[in-house]
Enzyme design. Structure first.
Site, PDB file in Angstrom:
ATOM      1  N   HIS A 152      -5.045  29.880   9.950  1.00  0.00           N
ATOM      2  CA  HIS A 152      -3.959  29.313   8.533  1.00  0.00           C
ATOM      3  C   HIS A 152      -3.928  27.407   8.786  1.00  0.00           C
ATOM      4  O   HIS A 152      -2.557  27.492   9.037  1.00  0.00           O
ATOM      5  CB  HIS A 152      -2.850  29.802   8.100  1.00  0.00           C
ATOM      6  CG  HIS A 152      -2.764  30.850   7.896  1.00  0.00           C
ATOM      7  ND1 HIS A 152      -3.185  31.296   7.324  1.00  0.00           N
ATOM      8  CD2 HIS A 152      -2.593  32.160   9.212  1.00  0.00           C
ATOM      9  CE1 HIS A 152      -2.835  33.345   7.471  1.00  0.00           C
ATOM     10  NE2 HIS A 152      -2.834  33.077   8.196  1.00  0.00           N
ATOM     11  N   SER A 273     -16.836   0.643  10.893  1.00  0.00           N
ATOM     12  CA  SER A 273     -16.862   0.795  10.238  1.00  0.00           C
ATOM     13  C   SER A 273     -17.021  -0.946   9.670  1.00  0.00           C
ATOM     14  O   SER A 273     -16.899  -1.890  10.679  1.00  0.00           O
ATOM     15  CB  SER A 273     -15.178   0.264  10.062  1.00  0.00           C
ATOM     16  OG  SER A 273     -15.060  -0.382   8.143  1.00  0.00           O
ATOM     17  N   LYS A 279     -12.059   1.417  13.756  1.00  0.00           N
ATOM     18  CA  LYS A 279     -12.361   2.051  13.297  1.00  0.00           C
ATOM     19  C   LYS A 279     -13.926   2.813  13.863  1.00  0.00           C
ATOM     20  O   LYS A 279     -14.437   2.156  15.131  1.00  0.00           O
ATOM     21  CB  LYS A 279     -12.751   1.714  11.847  1.00  0.00           C
ATOM     22  CG  LYS A 279     -12.000   1.893  10.481  1.00  0.00           C
ATOM     23  CD  LYS A 279     -10.651   3.546  10.997  1.00  0.00           C
ATOM     24  CE  LYS A 279     -11.608   4.745  10.590  1.00  0.00           C
ATOM     25  NZ  LYS A 279     -11.815   4.644   9.207  1.00  0.00           N
ATOM     26  N   GLU A 286     -19.764  13.891  10.298  1.00  0.00           N
ATOM     27  CA  GLU A 286     -19.875  13.916   7.795  1.00  0.00           C
ATOM     28  C   GLU A 286     -20.772  14.345   7.335  1.00  0.00           C
ATOM     29  O   GLU A 286     -21.242  15.015   6.676  1.00  0.00           O
ATOM     30  CB  GLU A 286     -19.523  12.564   8.205  1.00  0.00           C
ATOM     31  CG  GLU A 286     -17.434  12.730   8.409  1.00  0.00           C
ATOM     32  CD  GLU A 286     -16.627  11.604   8.101  1.00  0.00           C
ATOM     33  OE1 GLU A 286     -15.912  11.352   7.754  1.00  0.00           O
ATOM     34  OE2 GLU A 286     -18.218  10.754   8.401  1.00  0.00           O
TER      35      GLU A 286
END
Ligand code: ARG
Length: 456
Positions: A152, A273, A279, A286
């Site tokens: 969970h 980025s 970043k 992804e």
């Protein structure tokens, strides 16, 4: 090009609409391979004169060479890979007009696609084995590193990072079985089924099947030109594989965030980025996750295509390859890049450990310790749960409590219990088969290598 019963040419718009060259041209080699086997058989059975068959065969080799050297470019006006190759063959060798004897494009495309897919799937089995090896190596690298195990998305029990990598190894092993199932299910040769009903000519279907490396000729001519089950078997493999990858990516993306921060991704697999200089984004993970929907979509696409199609071949089936190629290309690239990435992933042991110290993920260990002292598990669960509640209220970690404090809450607490209260002990003591205990993980890595080497 063959007019026959038509009074007018096919409209240009219709030619454009019905052509499949853009999709099936990539199978030219497989198509020529199938044609060579077919013409050898025509010569062998005496349906063609042996010297005619030989001339056609060498013409086919010539076409292949022309394609490979860029000398022959196919034309959409000839509809598909099959017609283009046959037309070029007949230009080079007029006897080419005899090649299509006893054959239809229906059994031809079914054969060509199986040959092509078989090759791609064999190459995927190698890539998948490599991926599994990478996971075993990662398990070896990180077998003594402890991370919080989650259910969970809540800290549950500490586990070995090696055990985590091994969990994907198991999933990929099952994917491997599914991949082999897909290979097995394409292993019947459609050639000789003709358009749907077979042939009046004395074709030797055993021979073409053997020449092309199939197990046997397909038993039923109607079924073999109509069915695309073997593609579905691939699609199911591909979808399950991508779902595994997608879930893996979510874990690594999450554990790589500043909040978790115990997974370190290799710089070479991340991007910056355009605006924010700090970043380091996990784009490969992804994108792999992002491509999963397309692979599942390709499976659904074929299912919907097949649903409601009458026996046998229908032109709808020409649309079977578009999604198949897309899926194959995606799965192959994801398999390779994820293997390369995992090979360089590291884990910050200190951070993963400190995350555990703050939590109460040793509570089960305490309850189980009390069970060994004769306390019924349900009571042990309640006692320990109450203690956790007290600890949270008083903002105190298990590790900060003295034996006296323990005894106030759990009269059965003793020195021996204090000794098991560390993440290391928690992992070490989970020593049942398949568990996260260091000894078990070591054993599973060794066995994993053996299982991998034993794969066919
Ligand atoms: N390009 C077609 C396909 O991929 C070949 C078979 C065409 N057969 C036919 N009867 N029109 O399915």
């Amino acid at each position: 090009m063959w007019h026959g019963r038509f009074k007018t040419d096919t409209a240009e718009s219709v030619k454009k609409f019905t052509q499949s060259l853009d999709i099936d041209w990539r199978m030219y080699e497989a198509d020529i391979e199938g044609s060579i086997a077919h013409v050898k058989m025509l010569g062998h059975t005496g349906i063609l004169k042996p010297e005619e068959a030989l001339k056609i065969e060498s013409g086919l080799h010539e076409v292949l060479k022309e394609i490979q050297t860029g000398k022959f470019t196919p034309s959409e006006s000839l509809e598909d890979v099959h017609m283009n190759i046959e037309a070029r063959l007949t230009e080079i060798e007029p006897l080419g007009a005899k090649l299509h004897t006893g054959r239809s494009r229906n059994d031809q495309v079914a054969t060509t696609t199986r040959i092509y897919l078989r090759k791609r799937l064999h190459s995927l089995t190698e890539d998948l084995k490599e991926l599994m090896r990478v996971f075993l190596n990662a398990a070896e690298r990180h077998k003594n590193i402890i991370i919080p195990g989650y259910t969970h998305m809540q800290q549950a029990q500490p586990v070995s990072m090696g055990h985590y990598w091994l969990s994907w190894f198991e999933a990929f092993m099952r994917d491997y079985s599914r991949l082999h199932f897909a290979l097995d299910s394409l292993n019947e040769c459609p050639l000789g089924a003709g358009a749907l009903a077979g042939s009046t000519l004395p074709l030797d279907r055993e021979m073409t099947s053997q020449l092309l490396g199939f197990d046997s000729p397909a038993r039923n001519s109607l079924d073999t030109v109509a069915s695309r089950d073997y593609m579905m078997d691939y699609h199911y493999f591909a979808s399950m594989f991508m779902i595994h990858i997608s879930r893996l990516c979510t874990d690594l993306i999450t554990w790589n965030t500043q909040e978790f921060a115990f997974v370190i991704l290799p710089d070479a697999f991340c991007t910056g980025s355009s605006m924010m200089p700090q970043k380091k984004n996990p784009d490969v993970l992804e994108l792999s996750r992002g491509k999963t929907g397309q692979v599942i979509g390709n499976m659904i696409d074929l299912l919907i295509n097949l649903k409601g199609l009458p026996m046998t071949y229908n032109r709808d089936l020409q649309e079977d390859k578009r999604g198949l190629w897309a899926s194959l290309d995606t799965v192959e690239s994801v398999m390779k890049i994820i293997a390369a990435l995992i090979d360089e992933v590291e884990v910050d042991e200190k951070i993963s450990r400190s995350g555990i110290d703050k939590g109460y993920s040793l509570a089960t260990d305490i309850a189980e310790y009390l069970v060994m002292k004769g306390i019924p598990f349900r009571d042990a669960h309640t006692i320990t749960g109450r203690l956790v509640g007290w600890c949270i209220e008083n903002n105190i970690a298990f590790g900060d409590m003295s034996l006296e404090q323990w005894k106030e809450h759990i009269p059965d607490a003793d020195e021996a219990m204090m000794k098991i209260l560390s993440p290391e002990e928690s992992v070490r003591r989970r020593n049942v088969y398949g568990a996260t205990g260091f000894e078990q993980v070591k054993k599973q890595i060794t066995e994993g290598h053996e299982r991998l080497d034993a794969l066919r």
